[in-house]
Design an enzyme around this catalytic site. Sequence first.
Site, PDB file in Angstrom:
ATOM      1  N   HIS A  40       0.705  -1.302  -0.018  1.00  0.00           N
ATOM      2  CA  HIS A  40       0.084  -0.089   0.073  1.00  0.00           C
ATOM      3  C   HIS A  40       1.003   1.201   0.149  1.00  0.00           C
ATOM      4  O   HIS A  40       1.646   1.273   0.793  1.00  0.00           O
ATOM      5  CB  HIS A  40      -0.899  -0.039   1.315  1.00  0.00           C
ATOM      6  CG  HIS A  40      -1.741   1.328   1.433  1.00  0.00           C
ATOM      7  ND1 HIS A  40      -1.747   1.793   2.692  1.00  0.00           N
ATOM      8  CD2 HIS A  40      -2.502   1.749   0.462  1.00  0.00           C
ATOM      9  CE1 HIS A  40      -2.594   2.891   2.372  1.00  0.00           C
ATOM     10  NE2 HIS A  40      -2.767   2.936   1.279  1.00  0.00           N
ATOM     11  N   HIS A  65      -8.015   8.881  -2.287  1.00  0.00           N
ATOM     12  CA  HIS A  65      -8.364   7.534  -2.912  1.00  0.00           C
ATOM     13  C   HIS A  65      -9.468   7.478  -4.074  1.00  0.00           C
ATOM     14  O   HIS A  65     -10.009   6.762  -4.372  1.00  0.00           O
ATOM     15  CB  HIS A  65      -8.846   6.765  -1.641  1.00  0.00           C
ATOM     16  CG  HIS A  65      -7.823   6.295  -0.851  1.00  0.00           C
ATOM     17  ND1 HIS A  65      -7.471   6.932   0.385  1.00  0.00           N
ATOM     18  CD2 HIS A  65      -6.588   5.345  -0.949  1.00  0.00           C
ATOM     19  CE1 HIS A  65      -6.317   6.578   0.910  1.00  0.00           C
ATOM     20  NE2 HIS A  65      -5.979   5.344   0.196  1.00  0.00           N
ATOM     21  N   CYS A 186      -6.490  16.404  27.647  1.00  0.00           N
ATOM     22  CA  CYS A 186      -7.088  15.974  28.930  1.00  0.00           C
ATOM     23  C   CYS A 186      -6.149  15.799  29.726  1.00  0.00           C
ATOM     24  O   CYS A 186      -4.991  15.257  29.857  1.00  0.00           O
ATOM     25  CB  CYS A 186      -8.055  14.774  28.516  1.00  0.00           C
ATOM     26  SG  CYS A 186      -8.824  14.048  30.111  1.00  0.00           S
ATOM     27  N   TYR A 322      -9.823  16.022  38.753  1.00  0.00           N
ATOM     28  CA  TYR A 322      -9.010  17.187  38.053  1.00  0.00           C
ATOM     29  C   TYR A 322      -7.979  18.013  38.924  1.00  0.00           C
ATOM     30  O   TYR A 322      -7.985  19.332  38.867  1.00  0.00           O
ATOM     31  CB  TYR A 322      -9.426  17.948  37.257  1.00  0.00           C
ATOM     32  CG  TYR A 322     -10.453  17.043  35.873  1.00  0.00           C
ATOM     33  CD1 TYR A 322      -9.450  16.396  34.854  1.00  0.00           C
ATOM     34  CD2 TYR A 322     -11.651  16.913  35.953  1.00  0.00           C
ATOM     35  CE1 TYR A 322     -10.052  15.602  34.072  1.00  0.00           C
ATOM     36  CE2 TYR A 322     -12.246  16.347  34.956  1.00  0.00           C
ATOM     37  CZ  TYR A 322     -11.492  15.512  34.029  1.00  0.00           C
ATOM     38  OH  TYR A 322     -11.970  14.706  32.937  1.00  0.00           O
TER      39      TYR A 322
HETATM   40  C1  HEM Z   1      -2.101   6.508  -0.775  1.00  0.00           C
HETATM   41  C2  HEM Z   1      -4.581   2.434  -2.233  1.00  0.00           C
HETATM   42  C3  HEM Z   1      -6.493   2.037   2.197  1.00  0.00           C
HETATM   43  C4  HEM Z   1      -4.357   6.003   3.581  1.00  0.00           C
HETATM   44  C5  HEM Z   1      -2.749   5.168  -1.737  1.00  0.00           C
HETATM   45  C6  HEM Z   1      -2.390   5.168  -2.996  1.00  0.00           C
HETATM   46  C7  HEM Z   1      -3.167   4.316  -3.270  1.00  0.00           C
HETATM   47  C8  HEM Z   1      -3.668   3.638  -2.345  1.00  0.00           C
HETATM   48  C9  HEM Z   1      -3.054   3.592  -4.821  1.00  0.00           C
HETATM   49  C10 HEM Z   1      -1.753   6.172  -3.891  1.00  0.00           C
HETATM   50  C11 HEM Z   1      -2.602   7.076  -4.409  1.00  0.00           C
HETATM   51  C12 HEM Z   1      -1.743   8.187  -5.420  1.00  0.00           C
HETATM   52  O1  HEM Z   1      -0.788   8.655  -4.895  1.00  0.00           O
HETATM   53  O2  HEM Z   1      -2.337   8.341  -6.364  1.00  0.00           O
HETATM   54  C13 HEM Z   1      -5.527   1.940  -1.217  1.00  0.00           C
HETATM   55  C14 HEM Z   1      -6.319   0.742  -1.480  1.00  0.00           C
HETATM   56  C15 HEM Z   1      -6.888   0.871  -0.017  1.00  0.00           C
HETATM   57  C16 HEM Z   1      -6.471   1.755   0.846  1.00  0.00           C
HETATM   58  C17 HEM Z   1      -6.730   0.040  -2.395  1.00  0.00           C
HETATM   59  C18 HEM Z   1      -7.742  -0.267   0.578  1.00  0.00           C
HETATM   60  C19 HEM Z   1      -7.506  -1.608   0.188  1.00  0.00           C
HETATM   61  C20 HEM Z   1      -6.118   3.057   2.810  1.00  0.00           C
HETATM   62  C21 HEM Z   1      -6.508   3.322   4.354  1.00  0.00           C
HETATM   63  C22 HEM Z   1      -5.959   4.614   4.487  1.00  0.00           C
HETATM   64  C23 HEM Z   1      -4.899   4.796   3.414  1.00  0.00           C
HETATM   65  C24 HEM Z   1      -7.542   2.791   5.070  1.00  0.00           C
HETATM   66  C25 HEM Z   1      -5.886   5.423   5.758  1.00  0.00           C
HETATM   67  C26 HEM Z   1      -6.331   4.825   7.053  1.00  0.00           C
HETATM   68  C27 HEM Z   1      -3.252   6.355   2.640  1.00  0.00           C
HETATM   69  C28 HEM Z   1      -2.381   7.466   2.438  1.00  0.00           C
HETATM   70  C29 HEM Z   1      -2.012   7.612   1.458  1.00  0.00           C
HETATM   71  C30 HEM Z   1      -2.609   6.659   0.500  1.00  0.00           C
HETATM   72  C31 HEM Z   1      -2.115   8.258   3.859  1.00  0.00           C
HETATM   73  C32 HEM Z   1      -0.984   8.548   0.701  1.00  0.00           C
HETATM   74  C33 HEM Z   1       0.274   8.545   0.849  1.00  0.00           C
HETATM   75  C34 HEM Z   1       1.291   9.519   0.453  1.00  0.00           C
HETATM   76  O3  HEM Z   1       0.713  10.582  -0.253  1.00  0.00           O
HETATM   77  O4  HEM Z   1       2.460   9.555   0.619  1.00  0.00           O
HETATM   78  N1  HEM Z   1      -3.606   4.302  -1.145  1.00  0.00           N
HETATM   79  N2  HEM Z   1      -5.619   2.636   0.141  1.00  0.00           N
HETATM   80  N3  HEM Z   1      -5.130   4.188   2.310  1.00  0.00           N
HETATM   81  N4  HEM Z   1      -3.341   5.998   1.281  1.00  0.00           N
HETATM   82 FE1  HEM Z   1      -4.322   4.148   0.572  1.00  0.00          FE
HETATM   83  N1  MTE Z   2     -18.016  19.861  28.686  1.00  0.00           N
HETATM   84  C1  MTE Z   2     -19.291  19.038  28.903  1.00  0.00           C
HETATM   85  N2  MTE Z   2     -20.308  19.931  29.042  1.00  0.00           N
HETATM   86  N3  MTE Z   2     -19.265  17.874  29.297  1.00  0.00           N
HETATM   87  C2  MTE Z   2     -18.177  17.260  29.453  1.00  0.00           C
HETATM   88  O1  MTE Z   2     -18.129  15.850  29.763  1.00  0.00           O
HETATM   89  N4  MTE Z   2     -15.623  17.011  29.324  1.00  0.00           N
HETATM   90  C3  MTE Z   2     -14.391  17.938  29.392  1.00  0.00           C
HETATM   91  C4  MTE Z   2     -14.293  19.135  28.533  1.00  0.00           C
HETATM   92  N5  MTE Z   2     -15.795  19.668  28.524  1.00  0.00           N
HETATM   93  C5  MTE Z   2     -16.781  18.004  29.164  1.00  0.00           C
HETATM   94  C6  MTE Z   2     -16.892  19.181  28.870  1.00  0.00           C
HETATM   95  C7  MTE Z   2     -13.146  17.278  29.520  1.00  0.00           C
HETATM   96  S1  MTE Z   2     -12.718  16.649  30.620  1.00  0.00           S
HETATM   97  C8  MTE Z   2     -12.255  17.393  28.295  1.00  0.00           C
HETATM   98  S2  MTE Z   2     -10.832  16.671  28.323  1.00  0.00           S
HETATM   99  C9  MTE Z   2     -12.727  18.271  27.121  1.00  0.00           C
HETATM  100  O2  MTE Z   2     -14.056  18.590  27.145  1.00  0.00           O
HETATM  101  C10 MTE Z   2     -12.601  17.236  26.110  1.00  0.00           C
HETATM  102  O3  MTE Z   2     -13.014  18.098  24.754  1.00  0.00           O
HETATM  103  P1  MTE Z   2     -13.447  17.228  23.346  1.00  0.00           P
HETATM  104  O4  MTE Z   2     -14.270  15.833  23.642  1.00  0.00           O
HETATM  105  O5  MTE Z   2     -13.805  18.383  22.254  1.00  0.00           O
HETATM  106  O6  MTE Z   2     -11.943  16.441  22.847  1.00  0.00           O
HETATM  107 MO    MO Z   3     -10.434  15.879  30.699  1.00  0.00          MO
END
Ligand code: HEM
Ligand code: MTE
Ligand code: MO
Length: 467
Positions: A40, A65, A186, A322
């Site tokens: 990938h 993608h 947090c 806290y």
């Molecule tokens: C890049 C395929 C799932 C994150 C790419 C590229 C392909 C690809 C072909 C290159 C695209 C280009 O540059 O034109 C796939 C396929 C997947 C999959 C077939 C599933 C089977 C995922 C998932 C994630 C992910 C689940 C994130 C959680 C990325 C990232 C890049 C990338 C961050 C960019 C890398 C870079 O620009 O250096 N993928 N991908 N991919 N993919 Fe996926």
């Molecule tokens: N405000 C409300 N009304 N209720 C909550 O439970 N959690 C607090 C704060 N503000 C909370 C809240 C705590 S402990 C944290 S760390 C932050 O919200 C988390 O913000 P986030 O969920 O946007 O990351």
């Molecule tokens: Mo928190």
Amino acid sequence: QESPRRYTREEVKSHSSPETGVWVTLGCEVFDITEFVDIHPGGASKLMLAAGGPLEPFWALYAVHNQPHVREILAQYKIGELSPDDKAPSILKTSDPYADDPIRHSALKVNTQRPFNAEPPPELLTENYITPNPIFFTRNHLPVPNVDPDTYRLNVVGPPGGQSLCLSLDDLYQFPKHEITVTLQCAGNRRSEMTQFKEVRGLEWSLGAISTARWAGARLCDVLAQAGYQLCETEAHVCFEGLDSDPTGTAYGASIPLARAMDPEAEVLLAYEMNGQPLPRDHGFPVRVVVPGVVGARHVKWLGKVSVEPEESFSHWQRRDYKGFSPSVDWDTVDFDSAPSIQELPIQSAITQPKEGETIGSGEVTVKGYAWSGGGRAVVRVDVSLDGGLTWQVAELEGEEQRARKAWAWRLWHLQAPLPAGIKELNIVCKAVDESYNVQPDTVAPIWNLRGVLNNAWHRVHVHVTP
Ligand code: HEM
Ligand code: MTE
Ligand code: MO
């Protein structure tokens, strides 16, 4: 034409490791991408985040993608379709107070589902300086209230002789709009490392209970001024109440000193936008408090009421939680009134790449992470060690420059270093220094506390190196 093989979501879910094979879904189609994982272009670890489930939430984050050639690659791995009667998880019982909670991003590492507490995995956390809204860490104490923006009113209790305000969203939009980048952390971030040393009570946060967004809204000082408040000599606190409440009707609450609230330089916001969007429900829709440089617990979400009081908020979360204590204090001896509420947080840093236990290639290592300090103190340096703290190298700080004393947002950093030939393992450590020359303690032991808050010990990651 043959009809496609059918699978249930359960079956797909059971294929989420190299051992079982790696399956994913897109729409109703099922793919076995085991062979593709290691080739990938975005890396195996990213792809594995989606293993056993739908690709959509990840591809919504990575628009790269949405191209024909990506779909063609995927098509080669198709093995069938989801059973037509295997609907998305069915609607929960209405008696469940959490039934109305929003749908969340599947990349989040869930600590508890009810209330919802979750953090982004390390490899996504520092991918962007600004954390995308769907993976911003979420810390809820109660069910998420469903607030109607049209009938929403913020109740600002006025001073004697002043006027109370009842502000609609439109009223809030009339105040000058102020936009700032702020990191929220947090107090329990990195608690799991404290637990490893000695048990604590609290959610098992890893290092992702911290995120950064651009927040926009009205300045609290402008709203308080309109209600007739002025800075006073006597001690006072601005108390906030959320619209989320427990079965007894008790709302989430917290407070900050009036001096901070009234200081235009402190930039405390009543925020209605997060990264250019209306606040997501999990993050306080329609209005939350943002207190730059201060612990997450004071950034009250779903803000319903603001008042100025002679004492701190009487909320449980202000008075009985806290707070930090000596390692010698346990649950039998703790006196919560003896410690101040946490406000500004200490200097913090952590390593997001490589991950604990990972095996990396030889020749060279790239270490990545974040660093941030409370109270607007800028990060001046991050030191990284590859040998458990014997020798150090200075990491390169990335991204936006910080303003002195108003450094509300984190710095991401990285270090690229050559590795000696034949080295088998690395004990990577990071520690940051802020503009007051505050540093991080080298271990958890001297800062351990029964609630597991304020862990800012050196972050350590042990990795193996392929020969
Ligand atoms: C890049 C395929 C799932 C994150 C790419 C590229 C392909 C690809 C072909 C290159 C695209 C280009 O540059 O034109 C796939 C396929 C997947 C999959 C077939 C599933 C089977 C995922 C998932 C994630 C992910 C689940 C994130 C959680 C990325 C990232 C890049 C990338 C961050 C960019 C890398 C870079 O620009 O250096 N993928 N991908 N991919 N993919 Fe996926
Ligand atoms: N405000 C409300 N009304 N209720 C909550 O439970 N959690 C607090 C704060 N503000 C909370 C809240 C705590 S402990 C944290 S760390 C932050 O919200 C988390 O913000 P986030 O969920 O946007 O990351
Ligand atoms: Mo928190």
